[in-house]
Design a protein around this motif. Structure first.
Motif, PDB file in Angstrom:
ATOM      1  N   GLU A  29       6.426  12.504  -1.359  1.00  0.00           N
ATOM      2  CA  GLU A  29       7.022  11.320  -1.945  1.00  0.00           C
ATOM      3  C   GLU A  29       8.173  11.631  -2.883  1.00  0.00           C
ATOM      4  OE1 GLU A  29       3.676  12.009  -2.294  1.00  0.00           O
ATOM      5  OE2 GLU A  29       3.240  10.937  -0.430  1.00  0.00           O
ATOM      6  N   SER A  73       6.242   3.775  -1.665  1.00  0.00           N
ATOM      7  CA  SER A  73       5.634   3.259  -0.439  1.00  0.00           C
ATOM      8  C   SER A  73       6.733   3.204   0.603  1.00  0.00           C
ATOM      9  CB  SER A  73       5.053   1.862  -0.683  1.00  0.00           C
ATOM     10  OG  SER A  73       6.096   0.914  -0.760  1.00  0.00           O
ATOM     11  N   LYS A  82       7.763   8.526   7.423  1.00  0.00           N
ATOM     12  CA  LYS A  82       7.998   7.332   6.627  1.00  0.00           C
ATOM     13  C   LYS A  82       9.266   6.611   7.101  1.00  0.00           C
ATOM     14  CE  LYS A  82       7.709   9.498   2.711  1.00  0.00           C
ATOM     15  NZ  LYS A  82       7.774   9.752   1.260  1.00  0.00           N
ATOM     16  N   VAL A  99       0.846  -1.186   0.000  1.00  0.00           N
ATOM     17  CA  VAL A  99       0.000   0.000   0.000  1.00  0.00           C
ATOM     18  C   VAL A  99       0.884   1.240   0.000  1.00  0.00           C
ATOM     19  CG1 VAL A  99      -1.749   1.253   1.294  1.00  0.00           C
ATOM     20  CG2 VAL A  99      -1.794  -1.242   1.237  1.00  0.00           C
ATOM     21  N   LEU A 100       0.542   2.220  -0.840  1.00  0.00           N
ATOM     22  CA  LEU A 100       1.313   3.456  -0.903  1.00  0.00           C
ATOM     23  C   LEU A 100       1.040   4.304   0.325  1.00  0.00           C
ATOM     24  CD1 LEU A 100       0.907   4.450  -4.640  1.00  0.00           C
ATOM     25  CD2 LEU A 100       2.752   3.165  -3.556  1.00  0.00           C
ATOM     26  N   ALA A 101       2.104   4.962   0.813  1.00  0.00           N
ATOM     27  CA  ALA A 101       1.970   5.825   1.989  1.00  0.00           C
ATOM     28  C   ALA A 101       1.986   7.273   1.537  1.00  0.00           C
ATOM     29  CB  ALA A 101       3.102   5.538   2.972  1.00  0.00           C
ATOM     30  N   GLN A 102       0.984   7.663   0.780  1.00  0.00           N
ATOM     31  CA  GLN A 102       0.956   8.978   0.152  1.00  0.00           C
ATOM     32  C   GLN A 102       0.930  10.115   1.171  1.00  0.00           C
ATOM     33  OE1 GLN A 102       1.158   9.599  -3.032  1.00  0.00           O
ATOM     34  NE2 GLN A 102       0.871   7.584  -3.956  1.00  0.00           N
TER      35      GLN A 102
END
Length: 799
Positions: A477, A537, A38, A28-31
């Motif tokens: 990101e 991610s 992060k 899952v992307l951690a936008q």
């Protein structure tokens, strides 16, 4: 050879990146996570790895957050792999070659990263890969075979590092970081004993002097007998056709020395003042002493038509080289050259950082270094009195450098660094050369010129640079990095050519006319770097970068005529490097895979030439073959891929592996190279390298733990050049080396005992460089032999 276009490269890199993203199981992307969150999130999910913090971009970063191709190894992994000197790191580092040089180059190391580097120790030439210890630049290849004494970690940075380190480094940088003095009283002692009376003694101690003043001292001594016998030819071959008798002092077994021995002592002391979070100041002093026999070299080429019908190849681990020059020439007396290599060096440095505020920081790195190295050579590596080639070398070196970095940030999404670098170095290179083996075609009917001379050449060099780096995060990101560097360099080489008696050199060839001449080089250059990385991610980061770099120009160090010295300056070689890569952690952060692909556009490559006609102001091909010059004589391109894997799928079981492939082609080879390199030759070898290591820690409860480890390292075939311009290209065969280690630790893990075997299957192999400079007249060439199977037992106690 298949032509590899930029279009091909883009497809390879796209497949590399895409494959890594698919292999990561689509996390899952951690936008919405900011950068710091992060990093914390990844740290919490990564209990299986020792997170290595690197400083490649002037700030502390997790290795997986740094948009550079870096091999970083901490002290624990170095110990588990039996690695105690810097040359051993190359076994597991993709596309890295660190080769201890043969005796003709003294105590030096050839350093190559992605096919770019330098092998010649002469101070007229620049290293292609920057060497650093605690951010202090080491300016020469001489003295670079350093023990890994009291290290925290090693970083191998690939590609040009012109905007990211103190000195321009076209091939990359190898950075060693020692353990800093800290706020505790602690220490360690280590003793090893092994094959051929190997004895290693190591120790370190950390002291708290006051609440804010700490000291640390570390020392090492290594001693081991050599593994190549130097055999007295007359003793082993009585009644030989050349009438060579045994030396009076030769033992009954005819072995007069053991080449390849170790005898190394190192000492380092540091004092750290850290009164608060703003000021951190460390002063370090170090001392190194080495006194060992000649490198473990054997004769591997012998044309008997040029050696009076005698084959002087002694065997796999022996040599008849005698380092003796019989009477003859201008100074009609016999003498021995030393077969020992002696090195003595010391240095001091200051590393001061001060934080004016949370947004503004200053770092100052000041260093001074001196060394002296003395060694002799036997160029033909035989006892044949009819072929005389011998040299004596005495280098005295001093180096001063100053680097300043001012860094800060503008809010949470922008960081910057401005810096300056200055270095000044001087070498006094005394040499005595007896090269009566050279048959000059134009010696006026004399046949052999009997060239004998001594030099005492001052070589001065300085470098000045300013650089800057800006890091911007447009989104949480995406990170963009830009760097710029301006460098200005100067070098002058004064040639002193006297007779061996110190008087005027009267020679038919004209080397004496070099006396007092000065070779000059001045140049400047702008380099840059642009990089983008994207955090897909917490588990995946991809990056792309384009950067430039150069290796400084210089002057001809070994001219044979006055015009070669005057006209021999050459320009920098330059590189534009393109790279893409991904850094991933997946399977619950139990597997780490880092991949990179690169394309290097390499221009104005500094190559040895065999035709000095142009330097002698003659039409190409009309001069003599007496030439030992370097010139900008080629262009080329190189491309490749690299992979590093770390896995901990089961508690206690650790696996690490690496794989690299590199290839390329020459785009231009100037006529003056003379056929030593041809346009269809490989531009770099080996093409393939891989390594794999596995260890398992078995918990024994109150009895402690036991950890077996096994390592393999493969090196593909490597080119060693041509014997003559008409000869085919020759290669060393590929080989695999295996090491094994078994370690017991007590329950408190403050005592360990290890048993290790290196080169487990006793593989016989030769190092890639061979000395065949005298083959045309002497008919011989020699190479350095890799170390045979060795065992050792090591005990370590920490307190």
């Amino acid at each position: 050879m298949q032509i590899f276009t930029r279009a091909h490269l883009r497809r390879v890199l796209l497949v590399t990146v895409s494959g890594s993203l698919l292999f990561a199981a689509a996390p899952v992307l951690a936008q919405d996570l900011p950068n710091e969150a992060k990093q914390a999130d990844r740290a919490e999910q990564s209990p299986s790895f020792n997170e290595i913090i690197v400083t490649a971009q002037f700030r502390a970063q997790n290795l997986q957050d740094t948009p550079l191709s870096i091999t970083a190894v901490d002290a624990n992994l170095l110990a588990s792999r039996n690695q105690t000197d810097i040359s051993q790191i190359a076994a597991q580092a993709p596309n890295v070659q660190l080769t201890q040089m043969g005796g003709a180059f003294g105590s030096s190391m050839a350093v190559y990263v992605r096919g770019i580097g330098q092998y010649d120790f002469n101070p007229a030439y620049e290293p292609g890969v920057g060497m650093y210890v605690d951010d202090v630049y080491y300016a020469t290849l001489t003295g670079s075979i350093m023990d890994l004494l009291d290290l925290d970690r090693v970083e191998v940075l690939r590609g040009p590092q012109g905007t990211l380190t103190g000195r321009n480094s076209i091939g990359g940088a190898i950075k060693l970081f020692s353990v800093k003095p800290g706020n505790e009283n602690s220490g360690s002692v280590e003793v090893a004993y092994g094959s051929r009376d190997r004895t290693d003694l190591r120790g370190s101690a950390n002291f708290v002097l006051t609440d804010n003043l700490y000291a640390r001292i570390a020392a090492v001594h290594k001693r081991q007998e050599g593994y190549v016998d130097q055999v007295d030819f007359g003793c082993a071959n009585p009644g030989n056709a050349l009438g060579i008798g045994a030396r009076p002092s030769t033992p009954s077994d005819c072995v007069v020395d053991k080449f390849g021995e170790k005898n190394y002592t190192g000492l380092r002391g540091s004092l750290r003042f850290n009164p608060d979070d703003k000021l951190d100041w460390t002063i370090t002093g170090d001392y190194t002493y080495e006194n060992r026999s000649y490198s473990a070299s054997v004769l591997t080429v012998n044309d008997t038509s040029k050696t009076d019908g005698i084959n002087f190849i002694c065997g796999r681990f022996c040599t008849y080289a005698d380092f003796f020059a019989p009477a003859g020439g201008a100074v009609d007396q016999a003498y021995y050259m030393p077969s020992k290599t002696k090195f003595k060096g010391w240095g001091v440095s200051s590393n001061l950082s001060y934080e004016f505020s949370s947004h503004l920081r200053l770092q100052s790195i000041t260093a001074y270094r001196r060394y002296r190295q003395v060694f002799g050579t036997d160029d033909d590596f035989t006892p044949n009195p009819n072929i005389v080639g011998a040299g004596f070398n005495d280098l005295k070196f001093r180096f001063f450098s100053q680097e300043l970095r001012l860094s800060g940030d503008i809010g949470p999404d922008a960081e910057w660094t401005l810096g300056g670098f200055y270095s000044d170095q001087k070498t006094l290179y005394f040499t005595r050369q007896d090269i009566r083996y050279i048959d000059y075609a134009f010696c006026g009917g004399m046949g052999f010129c009997n060239l004998q001379f001594q030099g005492n050449d001052p070589v001065n060099a300085d470098s000045k640079a300013v650089f800057g780096t800006v890091i911007v995060r447009p989104t949480a990101e995406l990170t963009l990095t830009g760097g710029l560097r301006y460098t200005k360099e100067h070098k002058d080489y004064t040639f002193v050519r006297k007779g061996l008696d110190g008087g005027v050199l009267n020679d038919s060839f004209g080397v004496g006319r070099l006396d007092g001449l000065v070779g000059l080089y001045d140049g400047d250059r702008v380099d840059w770097r642009i990089s983008a990385d994207y955090r897909f991610s917490p588990e995946i980061m991809g990056y792309a970068t384009v950067s430039t770099g150069f290796k400084g120009g210089g002057v001809v160090a070994r001219p044979f005529t006055a015009l070669q010295a005057i006209n021999g300056a050459f320009d920098p070689e330059t590189l534009t490097a393109y790279e893409m890569g991904v850094k991933t952690d997946f399977f619950g952060h139990r597997v780490r895979l880092n991949l990179s692909g690169f394309y290097n556009d390499f221009k104005n490559i500094q190559l040895p030439i065999s035709d000095c006609s142009v330097l002698d102001e003659l039409p190409v091909g009309t001069g003599t073959n007496t030439c030992a010059a370097i010139q900008n004589a080629g262009d080329g391109k190189m491309y490749g891929v690299e992979a590093e894997v770390f896995a901990n799928l089961v508690d206690g079981l650790d696996i690490d592996a690496s794989l690299s492939w590199i290839d390329g082609k020459w785009k231009r080879i100037d006529e003056v190279v003379g056929g030593a390199i041809k346009i269809g030759d490989p531009i770099t070898t080996p093409n393939w390298k891989w390594s794999a290591g596995i260890q398992y820690r078995a918990d024994l409860g109150d009895a402690g733990s036991i950890t077996p480890r096994f390592d393999l390292a493969y090196t593909g075939k490597r080119s060693v050049g041509r014997l003559t311009l008409a000869s085919p290209l020759e290669y060393r065969p590929d080989f695999v080396l295996a090491n094994a280690r078994l370690t017991w630790k007590n329950k408190d893990e403050d005592l360990s005992i290890s048993f290790e075997v290196q080169n487990l299957f006793d593989k016989y192999y030769l190092l890639p460089l061979r000395f065949v400079a005298v083959y045309a007249t002497a008919g011989t060439g020699y190479s350095t032999v890799g170390r045979p199977r060795e065992w050792a037992v090591t005990a370590r106690k920490t307190f």
